[in-house]
Design an enzyme around this catalytic site. Sequence first.
Site, PDB file in Angstrom:
ATOM      1  CB  CYS A   1      -0.944   0.013   1.191  1.00  0.00           C
ATOM      2  SG  CYS A   1      -2.098  -1.365   1.150  1.00  0.00           S
TER       3      CYS A   1
ATOM      4  CG  HIS B   1      -3.176   3.766   1.667  1.00  0.00           C
ATOM      5  ND1 HIS B   1      -3.602   3.288   0.456  1.00  0.00           N
ATOM      6  CD2 HIS B   1      -3.259   2.720   2.552  1.00  0.00           C
ATOM      7  CE1 HIS B   1      -3.918   2.008   0.586  1.00  0.00           C
ATOM      8  NE2 HIS B   1      -3.722   1.644   1.844  1.00  0.00           N
TER       9      HIS B   1
ATOM     10  CG  ASN C   1      -6.556  -0.645   1.026  1.00  0.00           C
ATOM     11  OD1 ASN C   1      -5.826  -0.252   0.114  1.00  0.00           O
ATOM     12  ND2 ASN C   1      -6.104  -1.031   2.190  1.00  0.00           N
TER      13      ASN C   1
HETATM   14  O1  UT7 Z   1      -3.808  -0.670   3.417  1.00  0.00           O
HETATM   15  C1  UT7 Z   1      -3.076  -1.473   4.263  1.00  0.00           C
HETATM   16  C2  UT7 Z   1      -3.348  -1.121   5.612  1.00  0.00           C
HETATM   17  N1  UT7 Z   1      -4.556  -1.745   6.086  1.00  0.00           N
HETATM   18  C3  UT7 Z   1      -5.299  -1.058   6.910  1.00  0.00           C
HETATM   19  O2  UT7 Z   1      -5.012   0.069   7.138  1.00  0.00           O
HETATM   20  C4  UT7 Z   1      -6.427  -1.750   7.607  1.00  0.00           C
HETATM   21  C5  UT7 Z   1      -6.336  -1.427   9.071  1.00  0.00           C
HETATM   22  N2  UT7 Z   1      -7.392  -1.994   9.878  1.00  0.00           N
HETATM   23  C6  UT7 Z   1      -8.678  -1.628   9.773  1.00  0.00           C
HETATM   24  O3  UT7 Z   1      -9.038  -0.840   8.924  1.00  0.00           O
HETATM   25  C7  UT7 Z   1      -9.658  -2.153  10.798  1.00  0.00           C
HETATM   26  O4  UT7 Z   1      -8.966  -2.785  11.844  1.00  0.00           O
HETATM   27  C8  UT7 Z   1     -10.703  -3.135  10.195  1.00  0.00           C
HETATM   28  C9  UT7 Z   1     -11.681  -2.383   9.309  1.00  0.00           C
HETATM   29  C10 UT7 Z   1      -9.977  -4.216   9.429  1.00  0.00           C
HETATM   30  C11 UT7 Z   1     -11.500  -3.795  11.321  1.00  0.00           C
HETATM   31  O5  UT7 Z   1     -12.113  -2.818  12.145  1.00  0.00           O
HETATM   32  P1  UT7 Z   1     -12.051  -2.965  13.751  1.00  0.00           P
HETATM   33  O6  UT7 Z   1     -12.855  -1.888  14.306  1.00  0.00           O
HETATM   34  O7  UT7 Z   1     -10.585  -3.007  14.108  1.00  0.00           O
HETATM   35  O8  UT7 Z   1     -12.783  -4.318  13.977  1.00  0.00           O
HETATM   36  P2  UT7 Z   1     -12.210  -5.652  14.663  1.00  0.00           P
HETATM   37  O9  UT7 Z   1     -11.222  -6.316  13.789  1.00  0.00           O
HETATM   38  O10 UT7 Z   1     -11.833  -5.358  16.082  1.00  0.00           O
HETATM   39  O11 UT7 Z   1     -13.524  -6.526  14.706  1.00  0.00           O
HETATM   40  C12 UT7 Z   1     -14.638  -6.166  15.542  1.00  0.00           C
HETATM   41  C13 UT7 Z   1     -15.684  -7.225  15.383  1.00  0.00           C
HETATM   42  C14 UT7 Z   1     -15.138  -8.650  15.554  1.00  0.00           C
HETATM   43  O12 UT7 Z   1     -16.131  -9.411  16.220  1.00  0.00           O
HETATM   44  P3  UT7 Z   1     -16.019  -9.711  17.809  1.00  0.00           P
HETATM   45  O13 UT7 Z   1     -14.709 -10.430  17.970  1.00  0.00           O
HETATM   46  O14 UT7 Z   1     -16.019  -8.363  18.455  1.00  0.00           O
HETATM   47  O15 UT7 Z   1     -17.212 -10.536  18.074  1.00  0.00           O
HETATM   48  C15 UT7 Z   1     -14.992  -9.150  14.151  1.00  0.00           C
HETATM   49  O16 UT7 Z   1     -15.101 -10.554  14.060  1.00  0.00           O
HETATM   50  O17 UT7 Z   1     -16.225  -7.187  14.054  1.00  0.00           O
HETATM   51  C16 UT7 Z   1     -16.161  -8.492  13.466  1.00  0.00           C
HETATM   52  N3  UT7 Z   1     -16.009  -8.342  12.026  1.00  0.00           N
HETATM   53  C17 UT7 Z   1     -17.062  -8.178  11.204  1.00  0.00           C
HETATM   54  N4  UT7 Z   1     -18.375  -8.097  11.439  1.00  0.00           N
HETATM   55  C18 UT7 Z   1     -19.180  -7.913  10.394  1.00  0.00           C
HETATM   56  C19 UT7 Z   1     -14.864  -8.326  11.297  1.00  0.00           C
HETATM   57  N5  UT7 Z   1     -15.161  -8.140   9.988  1.00  0.00           N
HETATM   58  C20 UT7 Z   1     -16.514  -8.055   9.916  1.00  0.00           C
HETATM   59  C21 UT7 Z   1     -17.407  -7.852   8.849  1.00  0.00           C
HETATM   60  N6  UT7 Z   1     -18.718  -7.788   9.124  1.00  0.00           N
HETATM   61  N7  UT7 Z   1     -17.006  -7.725   7.565  1.00  0.00           N
END
Ligand code: UT7
Length: 323
Positions: free
Chosen positions: A114, A250, A280
């Site tokens: 990225c 980005h 992304n």
């Molecule tokens: O370009 C390269 C760099 N990449 C990035 O910059 C990405 C960086 N990370 C992010 O943007 C965020 O961390 C994400 C968008 C990937 C995730 O957001 P988050 O607020 O950090 O969510 P999380 O991973 O803590 O997940 C929260 C909950 C989890 O459930 P539990 O464990 O709380 O029950 C996940 O399993 O959301 C769940 N979850 C989803 N739920 C519905 C994860 N993906 C999904 C989904 N739909 N698609």
Amino acid sequence: MTIRSVVIGVGHYLPDRVVENSEFEATLDTTDEWIRSRSGIERRHFAAPDQPTSDLAIRAARAALGNAGLTGADIDAIILATSTADLTFPSAATMVQGAIGMTGGFAFDVQAVCAGFVYALTTANALIQAGSARRVLVIGAETFSRIIDMTDRATCVLFGDGAGALILEAQEGTGSASDRGILATDLHSDGTLRDLLYVDGGVSTQSTGYLRMEGKEVFRHAVEKLAETAHAALGKIGLGADDVDWVVPHQANIRIIQSTARKLGVGMDRVVVTVQDHGNTSAASIPLALSVGVANGQIKRGELLVTEAIGGGLAWGAVVLRW
Ligand code: UT7
């Protein structure tokens, strides 16, 4: 006299197929509401099954050439940032070279995921300042739809395909921050963080593999490192956040973009945001945002821009340029 790498053309290409968040609801335990609120993404484009990354890159390159009023014969180097080149080799850049009628010079790919476009701009600027090239076509192009695991809801909803391109030309500047062109660059990587974001395949496994990401950890590093690198790049030329007309980040997650802007001390009214429409697109996200920002009248000649990006490696960095 200082040689500056000045942008003289910009263009982009997005594949026809638009995938709305709601499409994922049919196959995954997810919702449009979750994707929007956690990432800011509403839709993304996916390339056609027979459309490789080089096809996207060629279309973006032609758009940038048209914008500059040039042909391929006027270009003497191509640097293409991608992690999803069509083949293991040759480079996608040489495929673009062959397609646009560029008869001399050289072409190669840069792979910094990225952060690829920031790395490619920095490399192009170094070649121009060294006198190795006069007009460089810098492209970011990706088909991440081919390396996302469609059963992993935590990653597959975040990525899209696309390409953007700039043409940089060597021009004489005064050496001051009022020059047009690239004014400062700042690059970093930390290979001890490789397991946070990687593809579990490649030449050594004889399979393409799928993207794997520790989203929360990448998020934490992004918020910390992006503001730092942007500040560092600005500091190299004695500028600060108040001097910035546009941050062109980005486009990974609207919450990262907002946090970085806050840390930088730049209001969201001075940030170009396309993540809602593109998702992304890895190395393509910054040139896509630049091209869209110019097309919709946000970015104007003479304005000061900061671009910043982070991705797998981890690799990150920033470029300050006057448009
Ligand atoms: O370009 C390269 C760099 N990449 C990035 O910059 C990405 C960086 N990370 C992010 O943007 C965020 O961390 C994400 C968008 C990937 C995730 O957001 P988050 O607020 O950090 O969510 P999380 O991973 O803590 O997940 C929260 C909950 C989890 O459930 P539990 O464990 O709380 O029950 C996940 O399993 O959301 C769940 N979850 C989803 N739920 C519905 C994860 N993906 C999904 C989904 N739909 N698609």
